[in-house]
Design a protein around this motif. Sequence first.
Motif, PDB file in Angstrom:
ATOM      1  N   GLU A 109      11.435  70.492  69.025  1.00 42.17           N
ATOM      2  CA  GLU A 109      12.755  69.973  68.634  1.00 42.17           C
ATOM      3  C   GLU A 109      12.862  68.486  68.984  1.00 42.17           C
ATOM      4  O   GLU A 109      13.418  67.691  68.216  1.00 42.17           O
ATOM      5  N   CYS A 154      10.566  65.985  58.150  1.00 42.23           N
ATOM      6  CA  CYS A 154      10.774  64.873  59.083  1.00 42.23           C
ATOM      7  C   CYS A 154       9.535  63.989  59.256  1.00 42.23           C
ATOM      8  O   CYS A 154       9.657  62.813  59.599  1.00 42.23           O
ATOM      9  N   GLY A 159      15.694  76.040  58.466  1.00 40.60           N
ATOM     10  CA  GLY A 159      14.932  74.835  58.785  1.00 40.60           C
ATOM     11  C   GLY A 159      15.569  73.582  58.225  1.00 40.60           C
ATOM     12  O   GLY A 159      15.593  72.532  58.881  1.00 40.60           O
ATOM     13  N   MET A 160      16.113  73.702  57.021  1.00 42.72           N
ATOM     14  CA  MET A 160      16.739  72.540  56.384  1.00 42.72           C
ATOM     15  C   MET A 160      18.102  72.214  56.989  1.00 42.72           C
ATOM     16  O   MET A 160      18.603  71.101  56.841  1.00 42.72           O
ATOM     17  N   ASN A 161      18.676  73.193  57.667  1.00 47.49           N
ATOM     18  CA  ASN A 161      19.976  72.969  58.314  1.00 47.49           C
ATOM     19  C   ASN A 161      19.860  72.544  59.768  1.00 47.49           C
ATOM     20  O   ASN A 161      20.884  72.297  60.421  1.00 47.49           O
ATOM     21  N   LEU A 162      18.619  72.464  60.296  1.00 41.92           N
ATOM     22  CA  LEU A 162      18.447  71.953  61.655  1.00 41.92           C
ATOM     23  C   LEU A 162      18.924  70.504  61.723  1.00 41.92           C
ATOM     24  O   LEU A 162      18.749  69.736  60.772  1.00 41.92           O
ATOM     25  N   SER A 185      12.943  62.033  62.956  1.00 38.63           N
ATOM     26  CA  SER A 185      14.159  61.863  62.164  1.00 38.63           C
ATOM     27  C   SER A 185      14.795  60.499  62.408  1.00 38.63           C
ATOM     28  O   SER A 185      15.159  59.789  61.469  1.00 38.63           O
ATOM     29  N   SER A 241      10.802  78.175  59.939  1.00 41.67           N
ATOM     30  CA  SER A 241      11.929  77.234  59.971  1.00 41.67           C
ATOM     31  C   SER A 241      11.497  75.875  60.521  1.00 41.67           C
ATOM     32  O   SER A 241      11.834  74.821  59.960  1.00 41.67           O
ATOM     33  N   VAL A 273      17.013  67.422  60.380  1.00 37.20           N
ATOM     34  CA  VAL A 273      16.919  67.343  58.915  1.00 37.20           C
ATOM     35  C   VAL A 273      18.290  67.067  58.307  1.00 37.20           C
ATOM     36  O   VAL A 273      18.437  66.204  57.437  1.00 37.20           O
ATOM     37  N   LEU A 276      10.954  66.454  66.445  1.00 43.36           N
ATOM     38  CA  LEU A 276      11.692  66.412  65.178  1.00 43.36           C
ATOM     39  C   LEU A 276      12.754  65.314  65.219  1.00 43.36           C
ATOM     40  O   LEU A 276      12.923  64.555  64.255  1.00 43.36           O
ATOM     41  N   ALA A 326      11.160  72.024  58.722  1.00 40.63           N
ATOM     42  CA  ALA A 326      11.743  70.812  59.316  1.00 40.63           C
ATOM     43  C   ALA A 326      10.671  69.773  59.598  1.00 40.63           C
ATOM     44  O   ALA A 326      10.869  68.566  59.379  1.00 40.63           O
ATOM     45  N   THR A 327       9.514  70.225  60.091  1.00 41.89           N
ATOM     46  CA  THR A 327       8.411  69.309  60.401  1.00 41.89           C
ATOM     47  C   THR A 327       7.924  68.607  59.142  1.00 41.89           C
ATOM     48  O   THR A 327       7.718  67.378  59.133  1.00 41.89           O
TER      49      THR A 327
END
Length: 419
Positions: A386, A220, A257-260, A393, A212, A263, A389, A216-217
Amino acid sequence: MQRTYIFTFLLSARVFIHPHEILAKVGQICIKQKQQLEAGTEADKAKLKSFAAKIIQLLREWTETFPFDFQDERARKELKEIAQRITQCDEENGTIKKSISQMTQNVLLVLSTRGQYQEIREKIRQPVMDKGTILKAKPQSAQKDILSVCGDPLVFAQQLTTIELERLGNIYPEDLMQIISHMDSLDNHTCRSDVTKTYNLEAYDNWFNCLSMLVATEICKVVKKKQRTRVVEFFIDVARECFNIGNFNSMMAIISGMNLSPVARLKKTWSKVKTAKFDVLEHHMDPSSNFCNYRTALQGAAQRSQSANSSREKIVIPVFNLFIKDIFFLHKMHPNRLPNGHINFKKFVEISRQIHDFLTWKQVECPFEKDKKIQSYLLTSPIYTEEALFVASFENEGPDNHMEKDSWKTLRSTLLNRA
């Protein structure tokens, strides 16, 4: 004795009694039967041989299905003593001695293999804070990204599946029963699988979280919006291919991961993404009605697996966290004992059914060949914390409201002071 009954008994008994204590009781029964029947008639001797065959079946099922009960030296000692007694029950039959010897060797081999696996199993990948992201000292274009490693969503999904099946292969029923056995039973003593200490459940959970965070990494860390959009769409396609394969765990990790937040807040990026396919995936993983849509899809994959001829069609990899929660809630909802004091065997039959399904799925031979380059990237590529990220972002798409502006200001200050 039916295999299903033996499996359910051996799985559930550890909630109330140590495996080595059950083996000791089996040993006592062997002594009693031998004393009663060995000096009797020919019919008695035939009964003794039949009894020996049933004990051999029990031990074979036990050592094959729950080999890690024999990590405990006391269990190995009891097994050895039972083996000697059973061999004496039918000394004319050399196959019994051979079976016992093979059984013991297999147990030792499995224990040795698992010991090696736990030593090298997983160097837990620590999330990194890339200072270059904050200070913009590192040219982003020079960084390797996911699309330069693999641009084919199907191939990438297949490589994820090989990793999943490898990790599933190292999870055993006694690992899963720790969900129950680490809690107190109604007998007012700790439940009994505390002999087997493993980290495989934690390692598998860690894999989900790492995947996940890697997703995200990868999104971002990309500076250019057009390229970032391509990465988002690539992961959507990978998740869809995972769904088609039956790899629900990787699919869920990608969606997570895409819903963090780092992101999900990239509105300019998402405005360029063709989200119809992503909406379908989210529909499948909709948590409402206890993940009803996912469970329907899982049931369909399980039915396909039962009638499949190829390994490719047999693949079923459930969302592991949900599978664990199902066992946990089944345990919490139903007591271990009935009002009359008897063991609630119906409860353990249902738990064993679910665990047996899982064991069937994990034994599927992976039909995909490993790609070392892709696997290395998946397992060792740095992932952001986090905090990192959010930094990446906000640098890609600045804060668009007062709350985000305050968060960005505080975060930047904290990180620069720390550096």
